[in-house]
Design a protein around this motif. Structure first.
Motif, PDB file in Angstrom:
ATOM      1  N   GLY A  20       2.011 -11.690   0.737  1.00 53.86           N
ATOM      2  CA  GLY A  20       0.895 -12.596   0.469  1.00 53.86           C
ATOM      3  C   GLY A  20      -0.466 -11.967   0.666  1.00 53.86           C
ATOM      4  N   VAL A  21      -0.568 -10.639   0.723  1.00 53.29           N
ATOM      5  CA  VAL A  21      -1.873 -10.004   0.919  1.00 53.29           C
ATOM      6  C   VAL A  21      -2.715 -10.126  -0.350  1.00 53.29           C
ATOM      7  CG1 VAL A  21      -1.049  -8.354   2.634  1.00 53.29           C
ATOM      8  CG2 VAL A  21      -1.037  -7.717   0.212  1.00 53.29           C
ATOM      9  N   ARG A  22      -4.024 -10.078  -0.180  1.00 54.66           N
ATOM     10  CA  ARG A  22      -4.945 -10.057  -1.307  1.00 54.66           C
ATOM     11  C   ARG A  22      -4.855  -8.701  -1.997  1.00 54.66           C
ATOM     12  NH1 ARG A  22      -7.676 -12.184   3.201  1.00 54.66           N
ATOM     13  NH2 ARG A  22      -8.357 -14.356   2.971  1.00 54.66           N
ATOM     14  N   VAL A  23      -5.202  -8.664  -3.295  1.00 54.84           N
ATOM     15  CA  VAL A  23      -5.115  -7.405  -4.030  1.00 54.84           C
ATOM     16  C   VAL A  23      -6.069  -6.367  -3.443  1.00 54.84           C
ATOM     17  CG1 VAL A  23      -6.813  -8.074  -5.799  1.00 54.84           C
ATOM     18  CG2 VAL A  23      -5.064  -6.366  -6.333  1.00 54.84           C
ATOM     19  N   SER A  24      -7.239  -6.797  -2.974  1.00 54.74           N
ATOM     20  CA  SER A  24      -8.177  -5.847  -2.354  1.00 54.74           C
ATOM     21  C   SER A  24      -7.597  -5.288  -1.062  1.00 54.74           C
ATOM     22  CB  SER A  24      -9.520  -6.526  -2.087  1.00 54.74           C
ATOM     23  OG  SER A  24      -9.357  -7.649  -1.231  1.00 54.74           O
ATOM     24  N   GLU A  25      -6.874  -6.122  -0.317  1.00 58.82           N
ATOM     25  CA  GLU A  25      -6.241  -5.661   0.916  1.00 58.82           C
ATOM     26  C   GLU A  25      -5.132  -4.660   0.610  1.00 58.82           C
ATOM     27  OE1 GLU A  25      -6.976  -9.805   3.471  1.00 58.82           O
ATOM     28  OE2 GLU A  25      -5.050  -9.428   2.496  1.00 58.82           O
ATOM     29  N   LEU A  26      -4.354  -4.945  -0.423  1.00 56.92           N
ATOM     30  CA  LEU A  26      -3.285  -4.039  -0.821  1.00 56.92           C
ATOM     31  C   LEU A  26      -3.839  -2.667  -1.185  1.00 56.92           C
ATOM     32  CD1 LEU A  26      -0.089  -4.436  -2.660  1.00 56.92           C
ATOM     33  CD2 LEU A  26      -1.819  -3.237  -3.981  1.00 56.92           C
ATOM     34  N   CYS A  27      -4.904  -2.654  -1.990  1.00 60.54           N
ATOM     35  CA  CYS A  27      -5.468  -1.384  -2.445  1.00 60.54           C
ATOM     36  C   CYS A  27      -6.153  -0.628  -1.302  1.00 60.54           C
ATOM     37  CB  CYS A  27      -6.452  -1.620  -3.595  1.00 60.54           C
ATOM     38  SG  CYS A  27      -5.639  -2.207  -5.104  1.00 60.54           S
ATOM     39  N   GLY A  28      -6.524  -1.323  -0.245  1.00 57.25           N
ATOM     40  CA  GLY A  28      -7.163  -0.678   0.892  1.00 57.25           C
ATOM     41  C   GLY A  28      -6.184  -0.116   1.911  1.00 57.25           C
ATOM     42  N   LEU A  29      -4.886  -0.311   1.700  1.00 58.59           N
ATOM     43  CA  LEU A  29      -3.895   0.152   2.671  1.00 58.59           C
ATOM     44  C   LEU A  29      -3.797   1.675   2.690  1.00 58.59           C
ATOM     45  CD1 LEU A  29      -1.000  -2.372   1.924  1.00 58.59           C
ATOM     46  CD2 LEU A  29      -2.382  -2.295   4.012  1.00 58.59           C
ATOM     47  N   THR A  80      -8.639  -3.466 -10.045  1.00 59.25           N
ATOM     48  CA  THR A  80      -8.571  -3.777 -11.475  1.00 59.25           C
ATOM     49  C   THR A  80      -7.283  -3.240 -12.074  1.00 59.25           C
ATOM     50  OG1 THR A  80     -10.982  -3.714 -11.666  1.00 59.25           O
ATOM     51  CG2 THR A  80      -9.723  -3.484 -13.703  1.00 59.25           C
ATOM     52  N   THR A  81      -6.896  -2.033 -11.682  1.00 60.39           N
ATOM     53  CA  THR A  81      -5.639  -1.452 -12.164  1.00 60.39           C
ATOM     54  C   THR A  81      -4.453  -2.255 -11.643  1.00 60.39           C
ATOM     55  OG1 THR A  81      -6.665   0.739 -12.165  1.00 60.39           O
ATOM     56  CG2 THR A  81      -4.262   0.652 -12.267  1.00 60.39           C
ATOM     57  N   ALA A  82      -4.500  -2.661 -10.385  1.00 60.62           N
ATOM     58  CA  ALA A  82      -3.406  -3.455  -9.817  1.00 60.62           C
ATOM     59  C   ALA A  82      -3.244  -4.772 -10.577  1.00 60.62           C
ATOM     60  CB  ALA A  82      -3.667  -3.717  -8.336  1.00 60.62           C
ATOM     61  N   ARG A  83      -4.358  -5.381 -10.969  1.00 61.86           N
ATOM     62  CA  ARG A  83      -4.274  -6.627 -11.736  1.00 61.86           C
ATOM     63  C   ARG A  83      -3.613  -6.379 -13.088  1.00 61.86           C
ATOM     64  NH1 ARG A  83      -9.618  -6.979  -9.566  1.00 61.86           N
ATOM     65  NH2 ARG A  83      -9.717  -8.529  -7.895  1.00 61.86           N
ATOM     66  N   ARG A  84      -3.986  -5.284 -13.738  1.00 58.80           N
ATOM     67  CA  ARG A  84      -3.365  -4.958 -15.032  1.00 58.80           C
ATOM     68  C   ARG A  84      -1.867  -4.732 -14.879  1.00 58.80           C
ATOM     69  NH1 ARG A  84      -8.100  -1.679 -16.260  1.00 58.80           N
ATOM     70  NH2 ARG A  84      -6.942   0.175 -15.591  1.00 58.80           N
ATOM     71  N   VAL A  85      -1.481  -4.082 -13.798  1.00 59.40           N
ATOM     72  CA  VAL A  85      -0.071  -3.837 -13.536  1.00 59.40           C
ATOM     73  C   VAL A  85       0.688  -5.150 -13.416  1.00 59.40           C
ATOM     74  CG1 VAL A  85       1.540  -3.020 -11.764  1.00 59.40           C
ATOM     75  CG2 VAL A  85      -0.357  -1.559 -12.487  1.00 59.40           C
ATOM     76  N   VAL A  86       0.145  -6.087 -12.660  1.00 57.86           N
ATOM     77  CA  VAL A  86       0.822  -7.374 -12.459  1.00 57.86           C
ATOM     78  C   VAL A  86       0.985  -8.107 -13.785  1.00 57.86           C
ATOM     79  CG1 VAL A  86       0.611  -9.659 -11.406  1.00 57.86           C
ATOM     80  CG2 VAL A  86       0.100  -7.608 -10.055  1.00 57.86           C
ATOM     81  N   HIS A  87      -0.081  -8.208 -14.565  1.00 56.95           N
ATOM     82  CA  HIS A  87       0.012  -8.908 -15.853  1.00 56.95           C
ATOM     83  C   HIS A  87       1.009  -8.225 -16.777  1.00 56.95           C
ATOM     84  CE1 HIS A  87      -3.109 -11.853 -15.135  1.00 56.95           C
ATOM     85  NE2 HIS A  87      -3.982 -10.920 -14.813  1.00 56.95           N
ATOM     86  N   ALA A  88       0.974  -6.893 -16.818  1.00 58.04           N
ATOM     87  CA  ALA A  88       1.865  -6.159 -17.720  1.00 58.04           C
ATOM     88  C   ALA A  88       3.327  -6.320 -17.316  1.00 58.04           C
ATOM     89  CB  ALA A  88       1.485  -4.678 -17.735  1.00 58.04           C
ATOM     90  N   ARG A  89       3.601  -6.236 -16.035  1.00 59.27           N
ATOM     91  CA  ARG A  89       4.984  -6.348 -15.578  1.00 59.27           C
ATOM     92  C   ARG A  89       5.536  -7.755 -15.773  1.00 59.27           C
ATOM     93  NH1 ARG A  89       7.909  -1.749 -15.359  1.00 59.27           N
ATOM     94  NH2 ARG A  89       6.748  -0.060 -14.364  1.00 59.27           N
ATOM     95  N   ILE A  90       4.702  -8.771 -15.570  1.00 60.44           N
ATOM     96  CA  ILE A  90       5.159 -10.143 -15.808  1.00 60.44           C
ATOM     97  C   ILE A  90       5.451 -10.347 -17.291  1.00 60.44           C
ATOM     98  CG2 ILE A  90       4.412 -12.558 -15.822  1.00 60.44           C
ATOM     99  CD1 ILE A  90       3.012 -12.067 -13.179  1.00 60.44           C
ATOM    100  N   ALA A  91       4.616  -9.762 -18.153  1.00 59.15           N
ATOM    101  CA  ALA A  91       4.816  -9.905 -19.605  1.00 59.15           C
ATOM    102  C   ALA A  91       6.135  -9.314 -20.061  1.00 59.15           C
ATOM    103  CB  ALA A  91       3.654  -9.253 -20.345  1.00 59.15           C
ATOM    104  N   GLU A  92       6.676  -8.354 -19.311  1.00 56.43           N
ATOM    105  CA  GLU A  92       7.937  -7.712 -19.693  1.00 56.43           C
ATOM    106  C   GLU A  92       9.141  -8.612 -19.443  1.00 56.43           C
ATOM    107  OE1 GLU A  92       6.470  -3.152 -18.609  1.00 56.43           O
ATOM    108  OE2 GLU A  92       8.085  -4.114 -17.458  1.00 56.43           O
ATOM    109  N   VAL A  93       8.974  -9.644 -18.618  1.00 60.77           N
ATOM    110  CA  VAL A  93      10.084 -10.532 -18.268  1.00 60.77           C
ATOM    111  C   VAL A  93       9.901 -11.850 -19.007  1.00 60.77           C
ATOM    112  CG1 VAL A  93      11.352 -11.632 -16.399  1.00 60.77           C
ATOM    113  CG2 VAL A  93      10.208  -9.440 -16.013  1.00 60.77           C
ATOM    114  N   GLY A  94      10.735 -12.119 -19.952  1.00 62.80           N
ATOM    115  CA  GLY A  94      10.594 -13.335 -20.752  1.00 62.80           C
ATOM    116  C   GLY A  94      10.747 -14.601 -19.930  1.00 62.80           C
TER     117      GLY A  94
END
Length: 306
Positions: free
Chosen positions: A151-160, A226-240
């Motif tokens: 449940g971490v924020r995307v900014s928190e994830l990228c700061g790890l 921004t890259t992490a957000r693109r990754v999430v959208h792209a990976r979700i799009a791969e799963v119908g």
């Protein structure tokens, strides 16, 4: 630096320096507040108010009324009211205002839209069916597992950093809003995905620019939100059949599923790093709405009559 034409604008600049140096507000909050107050200065100048001492509740209410007339959302009006009240309190404490007119302003109630969330089945499909190939695939799985699993924020994830990961205890040390540090537990799937990334994926992307960053982009630098957000959208799009969500949607999903599983509000508040329990309480409404939807769909008398 922009030219300052009157004492009120100079006071706004001083207030900005105060927020930055003494309040340690986020860059986003600082930009928003200063943008709001610069707009107020422009309005005040149009009505002949150029001194901090000349600000009174009639000027502030007239400015907010103009914002409403321009069609500003309730969320924007609430933020602008908060900015003004913080500013007038600052002016009053510095002796630039005899009384604090911000105390006389009401705060518009913000509409609390229920956040979009995945069902538990959707979350399982997304993470179990992801095509994981090469270092980028390992990274993407680790990113999504961590966002949903902690449940971490995307900014928190990228700061790890790598040292923020405790594989033995299965926890993450997270630096949240306002510089607040917290320890967040990870489930076994998330911990396993991150360990696989660190062992077999990260070394293939790392270079002299990587530093201690846990998650890396394809050029070896720290992963950008921004890259992490693109990754999430792209990976979700791969799963119908799985609805599109942002990283924040995965955070919402994590909180909702914790509560559905019986977690108490205080624990969820601590995991998410919410300063106020009121923010966490939003997820109880999400769970209640989903229960009502299930009832309407499944119960023979749950459907509304035409």
């Amino acid at each position: 630096m922009a030219a300052v034409s009157n004492p009120l604008e100079e006071a706004v600049l001083e207030f900005g320096r105060h927020l930055r140096a003494e309040r340690d507000v986020s860059p986003h909050t600082l930009r928003a507040y200063l943008g709001d107050l610069n707009d107020l200065c422009g309005f005040a100048g149009d009505v002949g108010v150029t001194e901090p001492a000349e600000l009174d509740v009639s000027v502030l209410r007239a400015w907010l009324a103009r914002q409403h007339a321009l069609g500003r959302s309730r969320a924007t009006l609430a933020r602008r009211t908060a900015a003004v009240r913080t500013f007038t309190r600052y002016l009053h404490r510095r002796g630039l205002l005899e009384n604090d007119p911000g105390l006389l302003l009401g705060t518009p109630k913000r509409a609390r839209d229920l956040p979009g969330v995945l069902t538990q089945d959707h979350a399982a499909r997304l993470l179990d069916e992801m095509d994981v190939q090469g270092p980028v695939g390992l990274r993407d799985l680790a990113v999504l597992e961590t966002l949903y699993g902690t449940g971490v924020r995307v900014s928190e994830l990228c700061g790890l950093d790598i040292d923020d990961l405790d594989t033995e205890r299965r926890t993450l040390r997270v630096l949240g809003k306002g510089g607040r540090e917290r320890t967040v537990p990870m489930g076994e799937p998330a911990a396993r995905a991150v360990q696989d990334w660190v062992r077999a994926g990260r070394p293939r992307l790392a270079n002299e620019n990587s530093g201690p960053a846990l998650f890396l982009g394809t050029r070896g630098r720290r992963l950008h939100p921004t890259t992490a957000r693109r990754v999430v959208h792209a990976r979700i799009a791969e799963v119908g059949g799985v609805p599109d969500l942002s990283p924040h949607g995965l955070r919402h999903s994590a909180a909702t599923h914790l509560l559905e599983g019986g977690a108490d509000l205080r624990s969820v508040q601590e995991i998410l790093g919410h300063a106020s329990l009121q923010t966490t309480q939003l997820y109880t409404h999400v769970s209640a709405e989903r229960l009502k939807q299930v009832h309407r769909q499944a119960h023979p008398r749950g459907q509304k009559e035409p």
